[in-house]
Design a protein around this motif. Structure first.
Motif, short mmCIF file in Angstrom:
data_model
loop_
_atom_site.label_atom_id
_atom_site.label_comp_id
_atom_site.label_asym_id
_atom_site.label_seq_id
_atom_site.Cartn_x
_atom_site.Cartn_y
_atom_site.Cartn_z
N PHE A 54 -1.77 -16.24 -5.13
CA PHE A 54 -1.59 -15.44 -6.40
C PHE A 54 -2.87 -15.44 -7.16
N ILE A 55 -3.35 -16.79 -7.89
CA ILE A 55 -4.89 -17.16 -8.39
C ILE A 55 -5.96 -16.55 -7.80
N SER A 56 -5.96 -16.59 -6.94
CA SER A 56 -7.33 -16.01 -5.69
C SER A 56 -7.44 -14.76 -5.07
N LEU A 57 -5.91 -14.23 -5.25
CA LEU A 57 -6.23 -12.81 -4.17
C LEU A 57 -7.52 -11.96 -4.55
N PHE A 58 -8.42 -11.64 -3.88
CA PHE A 58 -9.13 -11.22 -3.63
C PHE A 58 -9.02 -9.66 -4.48
N PRO A 59 -8.16 -8.87 -3.59
CA PRO A 59 -8.76 -7.51 -4.73
C PRO A 59 -8.80 -7.19 -5.94
N GLN A 60 -8.61 -8.38 -7.32
CA GLN A 60 -8.21 -8.35 -7.79
C GLN A 60 -8.77 -9.73 -9.17
N LEU A 61 -9.70 -10.33 -8.42
CA LEU A 61 -10.00 -11.75 -8.18
C LEU A 61 -10.35 -11.45 -9.92
N VAL A 62 -11.58 -10.72 -9.42
CA VAL A 62 -12.93 -11.06 -10.65
C VAL A 62 -12.76 -9.91 -11.80
N ALA A 63 -11.83 -9.05 -11.62
CA ALA A 63 -12.08 -7.82 -12.80
C ALA A 63 -10.37 -7.64 -12.40
N GLY A 64 -9.56 -7.98 -12.34
CA GLY A 64 -8.14 -7.65 -12.72
C GLY A 64 -7.50 -6.46 -11.78
N PRO A 65 -6.52 -5.47 -11.65
CA PRO A 65 -5.41 -5.84 -12.91
C PRO A 65 -4.88 -7.18 -12.93
N ILE A 66 -4.45 -8.03 -14.29
CA ILE A 66 -4.60 -9.24 -14.50
C ILE A 66 -2.32 -8.94 -13.74
N LEU A 67 -2.48 -9.94 -13.56
CA LEU A 67 -0.94 -9.95 -12.50
C LEU A 67 -0.37 -11.20 -12.75
N ARG A 68 0.26 -10.53 -12.54
CA ARG A 68 1.63 -12.35 -12.87
C ARG A 68 2.32 -12.62 -11.46
N PHE A 69 2.53 -13.42 -11.94
CA PHE A 69 3.23 -14.77 -10.69
C PHE A 69 4.88 -14.28 -10.15
N LYS A 70 5.53 -13.63 -11.64
CA LYS A 70 6.89 -13.06 -11.73
C LYS A 70 6.63 -12.19 -10.53
N ASP A 71 5.93 -11.00 -11.20
CA ASP A 71 6.05 -9.50 -10.38
C ASP A 71 5.36 -9.64 -9.41
N LEU A 72 5.40 -10.93 -8.32
CA LEU A 72 5.34 -10.90 -7.26
C LEU A 72 5.62 -11.78 -6.64
N GLU A 73 6.39 -12.86 -7.16
CA GLU A 73 7.33 -13.82 -6.60
C GLU A 73 7.52 -13.51 -5.42
N ASP A 74 8.00 -11.93 -5.48
CA ASP A 74 9.55 -11.96 -4.17
C ASP A 74 8.27 -10.67 -3.01
N GLN A 75 7.42 -10.46 -3.41
CA GLN A 75 6.60 -10.05 -2.13
C GLN A 75 5.55 -10.73 -1.47
N PHE A 76 5.51 -12.32 -2.72
CA PHE A 76 5.43 -13.37 -1.29
C PHE A 76 5.71 -13.51 -0.17
N ARG A 77 6.90 -13.72 -1.21
CA ARG A 77 8.28 -14.11 0.35
C ARG A 77 8.41 -12.71 0.97
N ASP A 78 8.66 -11.91 0.61
CA ASP A 78 8.53 -10.97 1.64
C ASP A 78 8.22 -9.33 1.07
N ARG A 79 7.42 -8.87 1.99
CA ARG A 79 7.04 -7.29 1.39
C ARG A 79 6.63 -6.43 2.66
N THR A 80 6.73 -5.88 2.41
CA THR A 80 6.30 -4.37 3.89
C THR A 80 5.47 -3.76 3.78
#
Length: 475
Positions: free
Chosen positions: A156-182
């Motif tokens: 999550f911290i290093s996610l290369f698509p947005q690592l160097v210029a955003g969007p600024i992500l929040r873990f609470k918004d991606l937490e479920d997607q790390f566990r399960d995403r389509t």
């Protein structure tokens, strides 16, 4: 490595996506982490160490907070963890600024104080530090869980698509997607289209506006026509450059099954500065609101304090962009207008063409300070806009303004104003349905053909131009 490079487009991205879809889901966070560290380390391997240390620090303190929720130990862990993250920004982004400002007060420079080193600003540090801080605070507030998976958190911290210029992500918004995403063909195709549109914004629009903006801002004492032309070019260059990066980041996320928050919503059709900040760099606006403005009291306090809160947040938001007094000036400019609109009720007034044009003028004036290398240069540029340096266009300057730049400037204006319609149009994708062996078109081929054309033109443009980093890499 940047998205708009042959290395990324034809080496890193195809290889990463092939490995990603061949890897079982439970190992994909580890693969994302390895790919992201490779992507970041491609620039400078030494600053990859800073990213890793920040990740370890935040993960450890997040676990400590989560294990002690409701106790003073959690409060102290949140405070120390956040302070450590801020220290990274303080040292690498602002230490030189503070030293230079202190030296200037004494009538000397850093060398005169006996300081002979100069820190390089790590790319993306402002973004991953803000994400780290939001994680610690969200865990403390119980808005997010203290994840036990280091690989999920580090990815999550290093996610290369947005690592160097955003969007600024929040873990609470991606937490479920790390566990399960389509992962579906439609989502992947949407991601490719979104990425391609962003690539076109950067390579075909922003990079072609850059020479015109650079000419104006590097010419001493610019005349009024050059100053206004350059300010307009930079205003549009910055938008298409930054929104282009955000489109590419969101598109890459979709290719990997993630859905990121939108970062822009046609900001140049805003009827007020208040509306502008709901449409421009949305992830930063939301971050500043949730982690700074509301904790300061927001608008729940008296009017005077509310205006102070608005000014404070915008000045700090300006400093977040860079360690320069020009960013303080830019933040104060926007903060003053936000306070004025709240005081007069202008933010709630009906949108009209006049209000949109007035807002564009206010934003354009602010971008001059944002682009200038120092306050003196900004003041000189403002003087030029008011005609203090004449109303003519010197022949040597006129010869450097190409028809291509002017044509792209006009095109950029039209695109910025018609973007809502274009977004709807590009959303109509082509689908082939063959239940009985027949091909049925359920959409239109035109958006797909347009996307293919944009990609082809962008690649051809990349092949003939020199390296052009994204503007927000410097922040």
């Amino acid at each position: 490595m940047v998205f708009s490079s042959e290395t990324f487009l034809f080496l890193f991205l195809p290889l990463f996506l092939a490995l990603y879809y061949l890897t079982p889901f439970r190992y994909r966070s580890a693969l994302i982490l390895a790919g992201s560290w490779t992507f970041y380390g491609w620039w400078r391997i030494d600053f990859l160490g800073l990213l890793i240390l920040t990740t370890l620090w935040t993960y450890a303190f997040g676990r400590l907070i989560g294990a002690n929720l409701g106790t003073r130990r959690a409060t102290w862990a949140c405070a120390i963890g956040t302070a450590g993250c801020l220290a990274v920004l303080g040292v690498f982004k602002y230490l030189n600024f503070f030293i230079d400002s202190f030296a200037a007060m004494l009538g000397t420079d850093a060398a005169g104080l006996g300081i002979h080193w100069h820190l390089i600003l790590p790319i993306g540090v402002s973004f991953y530090v803000f994400q780290s801080i939001s994680y610690l605070i969200d865990v403390y507030r119980r808005d997010a869980s203290a994840t036990g998976s280091f690989f999920d958190f580090a990815a999550f911290i290093s996610l290369f698509p947005q690592l160097v210029a955003g969007p600024i992500l929040r873990f609470k918004d991606l937490e479920d997607q790390f566990r399960d995403r389509t992962h579906t063909p439609d989502k992947f195709a949407d991601g490719m289209a979104r990425f391609t549109v962003g690539l076109g914004k950067k390579v075909l629009i922003a990079d072609n506006l850059a020479p015109l903006a650079d000419l104006a801002f590097t010419t001493p004492d610019p005349s009024a026509p050059l100053a206004w032309l350059g300010a307009a070019a930079y205003m549009l260059q910055l938008y298409f450059d930054f929104s282009g990066y955000s489109d590419m980041a969101i598109g890459l996320g979709l290719m990997m099954g993630f859905r990121f928050m939108e970062n822009f919503q046609t900001p140049y059709i805003s009827g007020s500065i208040t509306e502008f900040w709901r449409r421009w760099h949305i992830s930063l606006s939301v971050w500043l609101r949730d982690y700074l403005y509301i904790p300061l009291g927001g608008n729940r306090v008296n009017e005077r304090r509310t205006y102070i809160n608005l000014m404070t947040v915008m000045v700090l938001g300006g400093l977040w962009h860079g360690a320069n007094w020009t960013f303080v000036l830019w933040g104060a400019w926007h903060g003053g207008w936000l306070a004025f609109e709240r005081w007069t009720g202008a933010a709630r007034a009906p949108k009209t063409v006049v209000r949109v044009l007035r807002t564009l003028l206010i934003v354009l004036i602010g971008w001059v300070a944002f682009r200038a290398t120092n306050v003196a240069m900004a003041m000189d540029f403002y003087a030029g806009m008011m005609g203090a340096n004449g109303w003519g266009l010197p022949i040597d300057i006129a010869l450097q303004i190409t028809r291509e730049s002017l044509a792209v400037l006009v095109l950029a204006i039209l695109l910025a104003w018609s973007e809502p319609l274009l977004n709807d149009w590009f959303g109509q994708r082509y689908h082939a349905v063959t239940p009985d062996g027949r091909v049925e078109l359920t959409g239109t081929l035109l958006p797909a053909l347009a996307t293919t054309l944009i990609f082809s033109l962008s690649v051809m443009r990349l092949a003939e131009q020199s390296f052009s980093p994204f503007l927000y890499f410097q922040f």
